[in-house]
Design an enzyme around this catalytic site. Sequence first.
Site, PDB file in Angstrom:
ATOM      1  CD  GLU A 119      -3.008  36.992  33.166  1.00 41.30           C
ATOM      2  OE1 GLU A 119      -3.669  36.748  34.210  1.00 41.30           O
ATOM      3  OE2 GLU A 119      -3.548  37.258  32.082  1.00 41.30           O
TER       4      GLU A 119
ATOM      5  CD  GLU B 210       4.736  36.444  32.271  1.00 37.24           C
ATOM      6  OE1 GLU B 210       4.461  37.110  31.247  1.00 37.24           O
ATOM      7  OE2 GLU B 210       4.156  35.384  32.561  1.00 37.24           O
TER       8      GLU B 210
END
Length: 360
Positions: A322, A179
Amino acid sequence: MTVSDQSWLQQVLSDIRPLDAEIMEEAARRLDQLTKPPGSLGRLEEIAKQLAGIHGEVMPELTRKAVVVMAGDHGVCEEGVSAFPAEVTPQMVLNFLNGGAAVNVLSRQTGADVVCVDIGVNAELSHPLLRSRKIRMGTANMAKGPAMTRAEAEAAVMVGVELARELAGEGYRLLATGEMGIGNTTASSALLAVLGATDPAAAAGRGTGIDDERLRHKQAVIRRAIETNRPEASDPLDALAKVGGLEIAGLVGLILGAAQSRIPVVIDGFISSAAALVAARLAPLSVSYMIASHLSQEQGHERLLTEIGLTPMLRMDMRLGEGTGAVLAFPMIEAAVRIMKEMATFADAGVSGAAEREGI
């Protein structure tokens, strides 16, 4: 299929089935025949059995793997809860697409693809590799009202479900959650506070590295958001809409869609685990398809994993997000499959087994 009609979600949830118990038993028997004491490879053996039960094969092929990076902005950033400005979200999305972020480096090392999705970035983005699924230009400020409508939350979940199906159709057999969204530890902490009945002081950590004063402010903002919106702990979609985020909702759908498509999904850190908790509350069976990659530095992460019922594989003191922790876990997961495929049995190697040594 309209998003306002929840029949689509009920269909997804009803399609999630238990793991194949017979195949898992067969995998367990093979593991016990390999040239090692039973259970001596610990979590690797548990993962091997889990993968067999998910894919319905004793020795599944994990030929293609990807980390899905969902990106969205958060209106709550206007409250000053992050060390970084909201403008960093679209800048980092372009960094992902150009291959320059940490998740790109680690994905190249582990042979995984990075799938970047704009589900709610507050900017117009264009790139050949971007999967544009924008629901709206970022969420509203949850400290003043709902982050999004229930219909928007449902639409974001459906984006994730459909993407999981697409990736399954493209031949991916192992997925991971990633994300990007400045302010998303605030939304994730709020979800933990609501769904995990956790005080915001225990749920919220330092995120991008805020100091003590801003941390106390962040916790106060979460309290205000919960008091303002009164999300229902018994209704995960209500909590998701009121104090969640678009990229979190997209990951909820990705997890549910992966389970529906019988694909294992590796959960990254704090934000990904908040999405996993929502998915678990919507579909308890989906937890069987999850593999927790690591325990992050974010103080609420361990509580989130406990709420879900997951045990992390790694402890690396990471807090980047991430999908970096999830990608690091890929080689260990693949190792479990290689053990099943390549390790000799006692009979193959001409090695005496435990039963022979005991004279049985």
